[in-house]
Design an enzyme around this catalytic site. Structure first.
Site, PDB file in Angstrom:
ATOM      1  N   ASP A  44     -23.481  13.329 -27.555  1.00  0.00           N
ATOM      2  CA  ASP A  44     -22.393  11.896 -27.324  1.00  0.00           C
ATOM      3  C   ASP A  44     -22.634  11.086 -28.681  1.00  0.00           C
ATOM      4  O   ASP A  44     -23.590  10.320 -28.776  1.00  0.00           O
ATOM      5  CB  ASP A  44     -23.178  11.618 -25.650  1.00  0.00           C
ATOM      6  CG  ASP A  44     -22.860   9.970 -25.581  1.00  0.00           C
ATOM      7  OD1 ASP A  44     -21.845   9.689 -26.620  1.00  0.00           O
ATOM      8  OD2 ASP A  44     -22.550   9.482 -24.674  1.00  0.00           O
ATOM      9  N   THR A  68     -21.720   7.734 -29.523  1.00  0.00           N
ATOM     10  CA  THR A  68     -22.161   6.093 -29.456  1.00  0.00           C
ATOM     11  C   THR A  68     -23.778   6.358 -28.867  1.00  0.00           C
ATOM     12  O   THR A  68     -24.264   6.445 -27.853  1.00  0.00           O
ATOM     13  CB  THR A  68     -21.251   5.145 -28.250  1.00  0.00           C
ATOM     14  OG1 THR A  68     -20.365   5.582 -28.799  1.00  0.00           O
ATOM     15  CG2 THR A  68     -21.596   3.861 -28.267  1.00  0.00           C
TER      16      THR A  68
END
Length: 216
Positions: free
Chosen positions: A163, A165
């Protein structure tokens, strides 16, 4: 505004900007409206909404995460199970050696020495300590491993999905460039925008205000 949502539920009225970075790592707020789901532990950055309770605190999403962390040691790697089986298999032979030496020598001290050099405890402990040590080392680098079996499964992985971010990127945005238009100067644009954004706890708003403070 500024309150933390205490329960999981469904929005029945109102709209708001919700910061879910505690779950997703995403620094930008999420706009929620009627019929959307919200989770305990998230922060209301702007707006007002009414929520119908779906899960009580003990059954909330964040509570399940805490329970997962508390029970992750029970998710043993297969190598731990094999080590424990091997250690248990050695114990009968250690006692056979003890009674055999005792029968031949009639010396309890010599017989006891056979038990002292038994390796079953070392086999059982060393494997568990190695796995727990690896999980602790990972946690120091901000990597949460749910259990030993997941740590062991990494050796068979040929693709890893991140993921982006907050994992591969810094979740704190910064101002890189200000482009003034219509005769305004860079400092004027930054000052006006900072005045507008200083009342909002949004991460982008914070980035603008922080940049203005640096130029003050």
């Amino acid at each position: 505004m500024g309150s933390m949502i205490p329960i999981d539920g469904e929005v029945v009225d109102g709209e708001a900007m919700i910061n879910e970075s505690s779950f997703t790592g995403e620094p930008l707020s999420k706009h929620v409206k009627k019929n959307d789901t919200v989770f305990a532990g998230t922060l209301v950055e702007e707006g007002k909404r009414f929520i119908r309770v779906r899960n009580l605190q003990d059954e909330s999403h964040i509570s399940n995460i805490v329970k997962m962390i508390d029970t992750n040691e029970s998710l043993k790697a297969s190598i731990q199970a094999k080590a424990e089986y091997l250690a248990d298999s050695i114990v009968p032979f250690s006692f056979l050696g003890f009674f055999g030496v005792l029968a031949l020598t009639r010396n309890v001290t010599r017989a006891t020495s056979v038990l002292m050099v038994d390796y079953s405890c070392a086999i059982r402990l060393s494997t568990s300590i190695a796995v727990i040590g690896a999980m602790l080392e990972a946690s120091k680098r901000n990597v949460l491993v749910k259990g030993g079996k997941y740590l062991e499964a990494i050796k068979d992985a040929d693709v890893i999905v991140f993921d982006k971010t907050g994992t591969l990127t810094n979740a704190n945005p910064t101002v890189k460039k200000v482009v003034p238009l219509n005769g305004y100067t860079r400092d004027e644009v930054l000052r006006i925008v900072a005045c507008l954004e200083e009342h909002f706890p949004h991460s982008v708003a914070n980035a603008i205000v922080n940049q203005a403070k640096k130029k003050a």
